[in-house]
Design a protein around this motif. Structure first.
Motif, PDB file in Angstrom:
ATOM      1  N   ILE A   1      34.557   3.546  55.216  1.00  0.00           N
ATOM      2  CA  ILE A   1      33.375   3.652  54.378  1.00  0.00           C
ATOM      3  C   ILE A   1      33.423   5.029  53.719  1.00  0.00           C
ATOM      4  O   ILE A   1      33.510   6.046  54.408  1.00  0.00           O
ATOM      5  CB  ILE A   1      32.066   3.509  55.187  1.00  0.00           C
ATOM      6  CG1 ILE A   1      32.025   2.171  55.928  1.00  0.00           C
ATOM      7  CG2 ILE A   1      30.859   3.660  54.264  1.00  0.00           C
ATOM      8  CD1 ILE A   1      31.897   0.966  55.036  1.00  0.00           C
ATOM      9  N   LEU A   2      33.380   5.069  52.390  1.00  0.00           N
ATOM     10  CA  LEU A   2      33.557   6.303  51.632  1.00  0.00           C
ATOM     11  C   LEU A   2      32.284   6.659  50.876  1.00  0.00           C
ATOM     12  O   LEU A   2      31.576   5.769  50.403  1.00  0.00           O
ATOM     13  CB  LEU A   2      34.698   6.147  50.627  1.00  0.00           C
ATOM     14  CG  LEU A   2      35.983   5.482  51.123  1.00  0.00           C
ATOM     15  CD1 LEU A   2      36.947   5.281  49.971  1.00  0.00           C
ATOM     16  CD2 LEU A   2      36.609   6.311  52.230  1.00  0.00           C
ATOM     17  N   ALA A   3      32.033   7.941  50.753  1.00  0.00           N
ATOM     18  CA  ALA A   3      30.905   8.427  49.958  1.00  0.00           C
ATOM     19  C   ALA A   3      31.454   9.244  48.800  1.00  0.00           C
ATOM     20  O   ALA A   3      32.084  10.281  49.005  1.00  0.00           O
ATOM     21  CB  ALA A   3      29.977   9.277  50.816  1.00  0.00           C
ATOM     22  N   VAL A   4      31.212   8.773  47.568  1.00  0.00           N
ATOM     23  CA  VAL A   4      31.762   9.402  46.362  1.00  0.00           C
ATOM     24  C   VAL A   4      30.637  10.066  45.579  1.00  0.00           C
ATOM     25  O   VAL A   4      29.658   9.407  45.199  1.00  0.00           O
ATOM     26  CB  VAL A   4      32.458   8.360  45.464  1.00  0.00           C
ATOM     27  CG1 VAL A   4      33.045   9.030  44.218  1.00  0.00           C
ATOM     28  CG2 VAL A   4      33.542   7.615  46.230  1.00  0.00           C
ATOM     29  N   ARG A   5      30.765  11.359  45.333  1.00  0.00           N
ATOM     30  CA  ARG A   5      29.753  12.058  44.539  1.00  0.00           C
ATOM     31  C   ARG A   5      29.797  11.582  43.088  1.00  0.00           C
ATOM     32  O   ARG A   5      30.864  11.479  42.489  1.00  0.00           O
ATOM     33  CB  ARG A   5      29.973  13.570  44.609  1.00  0.00           C
ATOM     34  CG  ARG A   5      28.989  14.234  45.540  1.00  0.00           C
ATOM     35  CD  ARG A   5      29.179  15.714  45.679  1.00  0.00           C
ATOM     36  NE  ARG A   5      29.053  16.461  44.437  1.00  0.00           N
ATOM     37  CZ  ARG A   5      28.916  17.779  44.383  1.00  0.00           C
ATOM     38  NH1 ARG A   5      28.884  18.485  45.504  1.00  0.00           N
ATOM     39  NH2 ARG A   5      28.832  18.399  43.229  1.00  0.00           N
ATOM     40  N   LYS A   6      28.622  11.327  42.530  1.00  0.00           N
ATOM     41  CA  LYS A   6      28.555  10.784  41.178  1.00  0.00           C
ATOM     42  C   LYS A   6      28.913  11.807  40.101  1.00  0.00           C
ATOM     43  O   LYS A   6      29.415  11.440  39.036  1.00  0.00           O
ATOM     44  CB  LYS A   6      27.145  10.244  40.904  1.00  0.00           C
ATOM     45  CG  LYS A   6      26.792   8.996  41.691  1.00  0.00           C
ATOM     46  CD  LYS A   6      25.437   8.462  41.229  1.00  0.00           C
ATOM     47  CE  LYS A   6      25.071   7.185  41.940  1.00  0.00           C
ATOM     48  NZ  LYS A   6      23.790   6.633  41.448  1.00  0.00           N
ATOM     49  N   ASP A   7      28.637  13.072  40.362  1.00  0.00           N
ATOM     50  CA  ASP A   7      28.815  14.072  39.305  1.00  0.00           C
ATOM     51  C   ASP A   7      30.259  14.508  39.121  1.00  0.00           C
ATOM     52  O   ASP A   7      30.642  14.960  38.043  1.00  0.00           O
ATOM     53  CB  ASP A   7      27.935  15.293  39.576  1.00  0.00           C
ATOM     54  CG  ASP A   7      28.288  15.995  40.879  1.00  0.00           C
ATOM     55  OD1 ASP A   7      28.780  15.310  41.807  1.00  0.00           O
ATOM     56  OD2 ASP A   7      28.083  17.218  40.978  1.00  0.00           O
ATOM     57  N   ASN A   8      31.088  14.367  40.183  1.00  0.00           N
ATOM     58  CA  ASN A   8      32.465  14.868  40.057  1.00  0.00           C
ATOM     59  C   ASN A   8      33.523  13.925  40.634  1.00  0.00           C
ATOM     60  O   ASN A   8      34.705  14.254  40.632  1.00  0.00           O
ATOM     61  CB  ASN A   8      32.603  16.242  40.719  1.00  0.00           C
ATOM     62  CG  ASN A   8      32.182  16.239  42.178  1.00  0.00           C
ATOM     63  OD1 ASN A   8      32.091  15.192  42.816  1.00  0.00           O
ATOM     64  ND2 ASN A   8      31.917  17.427  42.720  1.00  0.00           N
ATOM     65  N   TYR A   9      33.111  12.774  41.154  1.00  0.00           N
ATOM     66  CA  TYR A   9      34.035  11.767  41.707  1.00  0.00           C
ATOM     67  C   TYR A   9      34.898  12.312  42.852  1.00  0.00           C
ATOM     68  O   TYR A   9      36.045  11.940  43.022  1.00  0.00           O
ATOM     69  CB  TYR A   9      34.911  11.174  40.600  1.00  0.00           C
ATOM     70  CG  TYR A   9      34.120  10.324  39.637  1.00  0.00           C
ATOM     71  CD1 TYR A   9      33.819   9.002  39.937  1.00  0.00           C
ATOM     72  CD2 TYR A   9      33.632  10.860  38.450  1.00  0.00           C
ATOM     73  CE1 TYR A   9      33.059   8.226  39.077  1.00  0.00           C
ATOM     74  CE2 TYR A   9      32.861  10.092  37.577  1.00  0.00           C
ATOM     75  CZ  TYR A   9      32.590   8.781  37.902  1.00  0.00           C
ATOM     76  OH  TYR A   9      31.826   8.013  37.038  1.00  0.00           O
ATOM     77  N   VAL A  10      34.311  13.181  43.650  1.00  0.00           N
ATOM     78  CA  VAL A  10      34.966  13.662  44.866  1.00  0.00           C
ATOM     79  C   VAL A  10      34.418  12.878  46.051  1.00  0.00           C
ATOM     80  O   VAL A  10      33.197  12.686  46.167  1.00  0.00           O
ATOM     81  CB  VAL A  10      34.722  15.164  45.080  1.00  0.00           C
ATOM     82  CG1 VAL A  10      35.299  15.618  46.424  1.00  0.00           C
ATOM     83  CG2 VAL A  10      35.333  15.976  43.947  1.00  0.00           C
TER      84      VAL A  10
END
Length: 269
Positions: free
Chosen positions: A184-193
């Motif tokens: 399960i991954l959490a991807v930041r919306k502002d920088n796709y990290v």
């Protein structure tokens, strides 16, 4: 097209603040993961790495590395050397990360104590990397086409909007090589990290949690500088790894001859 490096991607969901999300789909998730893969990660990079290994009794061991990375067209090569402790100094690790999805990435480990270089076979890539909570498979890229993705919901982590995405290997072979059956991954919306993740291992009943505790922008590139990995069996912590990156520099004049087995066997000094 560069393959996504999963080793910076895995972590727990326990701190997520949930926001309702009703529109989810595999194609949406895949498009997000494609942007994660396409994100600029720099070239001709050098850095120092302190790897802190923490056992179940909180006893710490520390290994210091120097890392070099260079892109070769769509492929990339990485070499890292142990600087300390003295008994394993100049142990080296070399990776060739190929863009061609039909080609297996190459990895070699040099052990100065016996003066031999070991090629890491596919069957060994699920093994621990130098006693850490990373596998050899975490030290190279992953092909997006080897995975099915599902967008589960939207959330917030440390005040930042993120997408929560499930990743499942499409074949048993991919699961066996990587050592993971689900993430399960959490991807930041502002920088796709990918800033957090949780991964379930194929064997041993372990769960790994990875938390990007510090993220910095260096020369316009988002870089992970502090990464905490926790390995659990049930509710018990069995081991932890802390990765501390420093002295990160991009656009260095790195000779391509650095990234060879011959150079690997020479060590840093």
């Amino acid at each position: 097209m560069k393959k996504i490096i999963i080793s910076s991607i895995l972590i727990s969901l326990c701190l997520f603040v949930t926001i309702p999300f009703c529109m989810a789909g595999d194609e949406n998730a895949r498009q997000i993961m494609q942007k994660v893969e396409d994100r600029d990660d720099g070239d001709n990079m050098t850095s120092d790495l302190a790897m802190v290994l923490i056992d179940k009794n909180n006893k710490e061991r520390k290994k210091n590395f120097q890392i070099f990375l260079k892109d070769f067209g769509k492929n990339s090569k990485r070499i890292m050397f142990v600087k300390s402790p003295a008994q394993i100094k100049n142990t080296g690790f070399l990776t060739f990360d190929y863009d061609d999805e039909s080609r297996d990435d190459d990895q070699w480990l040099f052990l100065p104590a016996i003066g031999k270089t070991k090629r890491i076979a596919s069957t060994d890539k699920s093994s621990s990397f130098m006693g850490s909570d990373l596998n050899y498979s975490d030290m190279t890229g992953r092909n997006l086409e080897d995975y099915d993705f599902k967008l589960l919901k939207e959330s917030k982590i440390k005040g930042q909007d993120v997408w929560i995405i499930q990743s499942l290997p499409r074949t048993k072979e991919v699961e066996d090589v990587t050592g993971y059956k689900k993430a399960i991954l959490a991807v930041r919306k502002d920088n796709y990290v990918v800033v957090r993740a949780k991964m379930w291992t194929s064997e041993g009943g372990y769960t790994k949690y990875m938390d990007i505790q510090k993220l910095q922008k260096i020369d316009g590139i988002w870089v992970v500088t502090r990464n905490h990995i926790i390995k659990k069996r049930g509710k018990s912590i069995t081991h932890q790894t802390l990765l501390l990156f420093s002295n990160i520099k991009f656009n260095q004049s790195l000779d391509e001859n650095i990234f060879t087995i011959r150079r690997l066997e020479k060590g840093l000094y």
